[in-house]
Design a protein around this motif. Sequence first.
Motif, PDB file in Angstrom:
ATOM      1  N   THR A   4       0.848  -1.184   0.000  1.00 21.76           N
ATOM      2  CA  THR A   4       0.000   0.000   0.000  1.00 21.76           C
ATOM      3  C   THR A   4       0.889   1.242   0.000  1.00 21.76           C
ATOM      4  OG1 THR A   4      -0.073   0.085   2.413  1.00 21.76           O
ATOM      5  CG2 THR A   4      -1.756  -1.256   1.299  1.00 21.76           C
ATOM      6  N   GLU A   5       0.277   2.400  -0.137  1.00 19.58           N
ATOM      7  CA  GLU A   5       1.037   3.653  -0.092  1.00 19.58           C
ATOM      8  C   GLU A   5       1.751   3.802   1.253  1.00 19.58           C
ATOM      9  OE1 GLU A   5       1.473   6.424  -2.330  1.00 19.58           O
ATOM     10  OE2 GLU A   5       0.965   4.822  -3.739  1.00 19.58           O
ATOM     11  N   TYR A   6       1.057   3.441   2.329  1.00 15.38           N
ATOM     12  CA  TYR A   6       1.670   3.532   3.652  1.00 15.38           C
ATOM     13  C   TYR A   6       2.919   2.638   3.727  1.00 15.38           C
ATOM     14  CZ  TYR A   6      -2.956   5.396   4.859  1.00 15.38           C
ATOM     15  OH  TYR A   6      -4.113   6.129   4.906  1.00 15.38           O
ATOM     16  N   GLU A   7       2.785   1.439   3.193  1.00 14.93           N
ATOM     17  CA  GLU A   7       3.903   0.500   3.256  1.00 14.93           C
ATOM     18  C   GLU A   7       5.055   0.937   2.370  1.00 14.93           C
ATOM     19  OE1 GLU A   7       2.102  -3.865   4.257  1.00 14.93           O
ATOM     20  OE2 GLU A   7       1.524  -3.028   2.310  1.00 14.93           O
ATOM     21  N   HIS A   8       4.756   1.550   1.228  1.00 19.05           N
ATOM     22  CA  HIS A   8       5.822   2.076   0.377  1.00 19.05           C
ATOM     23  C   HIS A   8       6.663   3.110   1.129  1.00 19.05           C
ATOM     24  CE1 HIS A   8       5.411   0.182  -3.482  1.00 19.05           C
ATOM     25  NE2 HIS A   8       4.134   0.518  -3.640  1.00 19.05           N
ATOM     26  N   VAL A   9       5.977   4.023   1.790  1.00 15.49           N
ATOM     27  CA  VAL A   9       6.685   5.061   2.555  1.00 15.49           C
ATOM     28  C   VAL A   9       7.544   4.428   3.643  1.00 15.49           C
ATOM     29  CG1 VAL A   9       6.415   7.049   4.075  1.00 15.49           C
ATOM     30  CG2 VAL A   9       4.922   6.800   2.078  1.00 15.49           C
TER      31      VAL A   9
END
Length: 331
Positions: free
Chosen positions: A25-30
């Motif tokens: 997810t976007e959170y995990e990418h960050v």
Amino acid sequence: MDFKKTKFGKFMNCRVPASKRYQPTEYEHVANCATHGLWILPSMVGGSVLYFLSVDRWHRVAAWLYGSGLTGLFITSTLFHTAAWKISHLRKVEQRFHMCDRMAIYFFIAASYSPWLMLRELGPWTCHMRWLIWVMACIGSAYVCFFHERYKLIELLGYVAMGAVPALVILSMVERTGVCELAVGGVFYGVGVVFFKSDGLVPFAHAIWHLFVAVGAGIHYYAIWRYLYLPGTQLQTSRFTHVTQMKRPEAAEENIILPVTLSSMTDLVVDQTVWGAISSTGNGTMTAIWCWDETFGPHRPYNGAVCTGFLLLHDNAWPHVVRVCRQFLGG
């Protein structure tokens, strides 16, 4: 526990089959980028510290290899996760970054062991691990080039084997200081592998894996700094140098024996001549005063130049030193 059904479910996507790659997810990418990107600068500083603490060529080479491997791991990991986040539509480019990330792990493992293998004394057979570990890293990198993401379990086993085999060699070292820290760091790597394989099951699983890697690397860095590079410990490295205090004995009756155990012996290099130092423990027929006057007396000016201690250099020629000692005493 199914995290997908909890409030943490928004932080992760569903698990995918083993043949496919998990899409964070976007959170995990960050989180994936941050958990390794933040360690790039500290790893560069840490490698530089080891380099400037080095007292000889071998310490400098080991510091350069270790610092490069450590920094390279964090850089390639951060670049890959940034590419997977921002330019995932460029599949070829992302794949190249992913391959570099996987290759960097092999060279990081080799670099992590290099200071111990290079700066500690090893046996006649185990010393070959100094170059074999780099051969293993090259073989692993070649595997990534030809079979990238095809057999994930084999690739994982390759990392585990490369981390475990040199550890057995480390355990065979005469000098064992630092082994405890190495074991603790290895435990962090091992536990982290559980999260490495938990994408889609645990939120931020890959970022948690990154944190375990960072903690394990930090513990190993501390051990290398503390036991191989900290001023005062480098001269105790058995492969290269020993420092011993050569003070005139107070009692002429103190016994001296020719050391038959190699661990009790060092060799003194003065004007290209190798001399065996005599142990002052045990029973014998030669007095300490005689040994001092007849053996070390000619080199007393050198002792005065360096205060109260001699610098004893080890040339890894123990059988030769034993022979020289016996010839000297016998003559």
